[in-house]
Scaffold this active site. Structure first.
Site, PDB file in Angstrom:
ATOM      1  N   GLU A  59      40.913  34.424  47.181  1.00 53.67           N
ATOM      2  CA  GLU A  59      40.899  33.140  47.881  1.00 53.67           C
ATOM      3  C   GLU A  59      40.411  32.007  46.989  1.00 53.67           C
ATOM      4  O   GLU A  59      40.982  30.915  46.977  1.00 53.67           O
ATOM      5  CB  GLU A  59      40.036  33.231  49.144  1.00 53.67           C
ATOM      6  N   HIS A 128      35.806  37.984  61.903  1.00 52.90           N
ATOM      7  CA  HIS A 128      37.159  37.436  62.047  1.00 52.90           C
ATOM      8  C   HIS A 128      37.265  36.432  63.188  1.00 52.90           C
ATOM      9  O   HIS A 128      38.366  36.108  63.609  1.00 52.90           O
ATOM     10  CB  HIS A 128      38.157  38.563  62.339  1.00 52.90           C
TER      11      HIS A 128
HETATM   12  C1  LIG Z   1      38.441  38.117  51.991  1.00 50.68           C
HETATM   13  C2  LIG Z   1      39.516  38.635  52.864  1.00 50.68           C
HETATM   14  N1  LIG Z   1      40.765  38.167  52.688  1.00 50.68           N
HETATM   15  C3  LIG Z   1      41.775  38.623  53.449  1.00 50.68           C
HETATM   16  C4  LIG Z   1      41.554  39.566  54.405  1.00 50.68           C
HETATM   17  C5  LIG Z   1      42.704  40.089  55.273  1.00 50.68           C
HETATM   18  N2  LIG Z   1      42.995  41.472  54.912  1.00 50.68           N
HETATM   19  C6  LIG Z   1      42.453  42.480  55.601  1.00 50.68           C
HETATM   20  S1  LIG Z   1      42.809  43.953  54.941  1.00 50.68           S
HETATM   21  C7  LIG Z   1      43.719  43.283  53.705  1.00 50.68           C
HETATM   22  C8  LIG Z   1      44.348  44.166  52.685  1.00 50.68           C
HETATM   23  C9  LIG Z   1      43.339  44.886  51.847  1.00 50.68           C
HETATM   24  O1  LIG Z   1      43.950  45.871  51.100  1.00 50.68           O
HETATM   25  P1  LIG Z   1      43.135  46.965  50.325  1.00 50.68           P
HETATM   26  O2  LIG Z   1      41.905  46.379  49.745  1.00 50.68           O
HETATM   27  O3  LIG Z   1      44.064  47.602  49.364  1.00 50.68           O
HETATM   28  O4  LIG Z   1      42.682  48.008  51.428  1.00 50.68           O
HETATM   29  P2  LIG Z   1      43.589  48.921  52.379  1.00 50.68           P
HETATM   30  O5  LIG Z   1      43.833  48.134  53.635  1.00 50.68           O
HETATM   31  O6  LIG Z   1      44.832  49.247  51.657  1.00 50.68           O
HETATM   32  O7  LIG Z   1      42.759  50.120  52.670  1.00 50.68           O
HETATM   33  C10 LIG Z   1      43.749  41.897  53.841  1.00 50.68           C
HETATM   34  C11 LIG Z   1      44.516  41.008  52.983  1.00 50.68           C
HETATM   35  C12 LIG Z   1      40.225  39.996  54.594  1.00 50.68           C
HETATM   36  N3  LIG Z   1      39.904  40.876  55.548  1.00 50.68           N
HETATM   37  N4  LIG Z   1      39.246  39.531  53.797  1.00 50.68           N
END
Ligand SMILES: Cc1ncc(C[n+]2csc(CCOP(=O)(O)OP(=O)(O)O)c2C)c(N)n1
Ligand SMILES: [Mg+2]
Lengths: 326, 345
Positions: A59, A128
């Site tokens: 971000e 959230h």
């Molecule tokens: C700082 C932040 N930005 C965006 C999000 C929205 N978001 C939630 S899960 C996710 C994907 C994360 O992927 P990863 O770290 O690979 O974990 P996975 O879900 O694959 O276990 C996003 C973009 C968030 N929760 N926090």
């Protein structure tokens, strides 16, 4: 034509991409995923990955890059999934976007638009669900918008893109699915004035964004009890349209401010203070406020509902104000 | 392979699988709300890593943490009651699926901010080091988190101060809809940690025995003062990112190919061909997990909502002054909470 709030936002983005080739959309999952709230669904296919840019989870990085691209002559629309994650970019927004014009003695301006979801009501828990637009409204150098209607969802973006300075647009998560009618020729709207969504004589209910439907509902309930409430939608949270606020209060002599943000040190406090500073002698009752309980928004539905402004609480606050004083 | 231990690991994975399948079912029945992220396909990671820890160690996880909580020792009933939003839940219904916490098992959460747990883990490890304790802090996060500044800042601090922390990157190749190759210039994630002088290597995250072996090696090294370690666990999520994901970004074929390497099937087949698992034992193992989850659902169903009057509890600690007594009405509270510095219970 029929439209949802989400579709109205998408129409606004599409329109901007067509009208100005400097405009591009950038953010997490805006492309291949179709937008975390499906606002940008289909735009990747239409405009390609150069202008619908998926970013990594960075971000601070991509908001900063948006600032840089704006300095470099582009007109970026940066999407942050929710205001909660915008805190990771707070430094770029507050220390760069909001200050560069001033620090450079007027040499560099930042024509950047940042859109993000805000608000609670979907049982997403404390990380959230917060409404932090009031914080951003504290910052000189930023313009803060809160579209609450389909017209504003459709029309605020283009006007924001014409602004030479950074504009933040807050979309309340509970509004995306709201259906309605949008004029076929709906287009840009002003981003300066507040709007009266329901005229009335007895009390001014002042709100914005996700609580506008709540307040309109409360106004209907009040009408059934013989209280004619005016509903003022702030639309622009910074700079505030003082004239509209004061004019309304001058007519009704009573006001309740409704804000999903917390009460302490809040936007509602600012609105209330401006009324007492500038319209004290118009008032027949103390300015009331309905805000979220001072607690991180809980997950459990009954607790979340209890924490948020409700039509019942607005009705109660309005009745208190009407009963008070002359 | 030790037969009993193999069956134990299999049971752990089956418990998580069944809990997650039940969560999906309960979500569809609107018993659970909010965002729900299940761990189906990735069970070997939590099962293998958590098997290598002792009770004094600390665990930090993400919003995809039901399995980690369960295998750390939080009861399935407390987990499900939390998702029902009931006071019997591990966080009294205030946290929900993404925010499971449990002090008794030193489970420091669920975190719904991507990369939000990494600096916390660094701090927990710092406290252990400063207090001279030989605990290890294990921090789970997705590969999406490595793009965040907090990841890099945490790597550097942990290495610079030689902290007893094990970073476990659950590389399931996607962050929501963003494939690793579309978000990282360098897709070899272990290399990033190595760039901070952290011992790091990749492990087959579908092979629970390989995960456990790697984790034991890393945990032993961390515990004996070897500084931070880093495992990249190569895995895959079989289901959508959350309950709202239409999965436009990957093909059914790709998912099907990965499902051929289902961690539960892999271990089960290995145990069977070694003569360590009879059909009756496999039936029994599944029945045991089923009974546990059924009892947990029953427990959650019998739960109770916390009285609304308690809404503003736990904003400040209750043992000190200034605990927000007048905050319920939204009136301005005076002063700083005195109980704040006392630390976690
Ligand atoms: C700082 C932040 N930005 C965006 C999000 C929205 N978001 C939630 S899960 C996710 C994907 C994360 O992927 P990863 O770290 O690979 O974990 P996975 O879900 O694959 O276990 C996003 C973009 C968030 N929760 N926090
Ligand atoms: Mg991932």
């Amino acid at each position: 034509m029929k439209s949802s709030y989400r579709e109205a936002l998408r129409a606004g983005i599409r329109d901007a991409l067509i009208r100005d080739e400097r405009v591009f959309l950038m953010g997490e999952d805006v492309g291949a995923y179709g937008g975390s709230f499906a606002v940008s669904l289909g735009l990747l296919e239409e405009f390609g990955p150069g202008r619908i840019r998926d970013t990594p989870l960075s971000e601070s990085g991509f908001v900063g890059a948006g600032i840089g691209a704006a300095l470099g002559g582009m007109r970026p629309i940066v999407e942050i999934m929710t205001v909660n994650f915008s805190l990771l970019a707070l430094d770029q927004i507050v220390n760069n976007a909001a200050t560069l014009l001033h620090m450079s003695g007027g040499q560099f301006h930042v024509p950047l638009v940042i859109r993000m979801t805000t608000g609670a009501g979907r049982q997403l828990g404390a990380q959230h669900s917060h409404s932090l637009e009031g914080w951003y409204a504290h910052i000189p150098g930023l313009r803060i918008l809160a579209p609450a209607t389909l017209e504003d969802a459709r029309g605020m973006l283009w006007t924001a893109l014409q602004d030479p300075d950074p504009v933040l647009i807050f979309e309340h998560g509970s509004l995306y699915n709201v259906p309605g009618e949008l004029a076929n020729d709906a287009g840009p709207v002003d981003i300066v004035t507040a709007a009266i969504r329901r005229p009335g004589d007895d009390i001014s209910l002042i709100t914005y964004g996700g609580t506008l439907p709540v307040v309109l509902d409360a106004a209907d309930q009040l009408a059934a009890e013989g209280i004619d409430a005016e509903v003022l939608d702030l639309r622009t949270l910074r700079p505030l349209d003082d004239a509209a606020i004061l004019a309304s209060v001058a007519r009704t002599h009573r006001a309740v401010v409704v804000d999903e943000g917390w009460r302490s040190g809040s936007l509602s406090a600012e609105v209330s203070a401006r009324i007492t500073e500038q319209a004290f002698f118009d008032l027949d009752a103390p300015v009331g406020r309905v805000c979220s309980a001072e607690v991180p928004i809980p997950y459990a539905k009954h607790l979340e509902l209890a924490a948020l402004p409700s039509a019942a609480r607005v009705v109660a606050a309005a009745k208190t104000a009407v009963a008070a004083g002359g | 392979m030790d037969a009993a231990h193999g069956r134990h690991l299999l049971l752990q994975m089956v418990r998580v699988r069944q809990l997650e399948e039940k969560c999906v079912e309960l979500y569809s029945a609107a018993k659970i709300r909010g965002f729900l992220h299940v761990y189906i396909g990735e069970e070997a990671v939590a099962a293998g890593v958590l098997a290598s820890l002792g009770p004094e160690d600390a665990v930090v996880a993400t919003y995809r943490e039901h399995g980690h909580a369960l295998l750390r020792g939080v009861s399935a009933g407390a987990i499900l009651a939390e998702m029902y939003g009931y006071v019997e839940g591990c966080c009294r219904g205030r946290g929900g699926s993404m925010h499971l916490f449990d002090a008794a098992t030193r489970f420091f959460g669920g975190n719904a901010i991507v990369a939000g747990g990494l600096p916390l883990a660094v701090g927990l490890a710092l406290a252990d080091k400063m207090a001279g304790r030989s605990n290890v802090t294990v921090c789970f996060f997705g590969e999406g988190a490595v793009a965040e500044g907090a990841f890099h800042e945490s790597m550097n601090l942990a290495a610079l101060w030689q902290l007893p922390v094990l970073f476990c990157c659950e590389n399931n190749l996607y962050a929501m809809g963003t494939a690793l190759a579309r978000s990282e210039s360098q897709t070899d994630i272990a290399l990033k940690a190595a760039g901070y002088e952290i011992a790091a290597w990749a492990v087959d995250g579908m092979d629970v025995l390989a995960v456990e072996e790697g984790a034991r090696r890393a945990v032993d090294a961390v515990r004996s003062g070897g500084g931070p370690h880093f495992l990249e666990l190569r895995t895959y999520r079989f289901r959508a990112h959350s309950m709202f994901d239409p999965e436009r970004y990957r093909t059914k074929d790709e998912v099907a190919r990965w499902m051929e390497r289902d961690p539960i099937t892999l271990l089960r087949t290995a145990l069977e061909s070694a003569g360590h698992l009879s059909p009756a034992e496999w039936e029994q193992l599944q029945a045991d997990a089923q009974a546990e989850i059924a009892a947990a659902v029953e427990f959650a169903e019998a739960g109770t909502p916390e009285p609304v009057e308690e809404l503003t509890r736990f904003v400040y600690s209750e043992r000190g002054a200034g605990d927000g007594a007048d905050e319920a009405t939204g009136a301005d509270a005076a002063g700083q909470p005195a109980g704040k510095a006392a630390g976690a219970p």
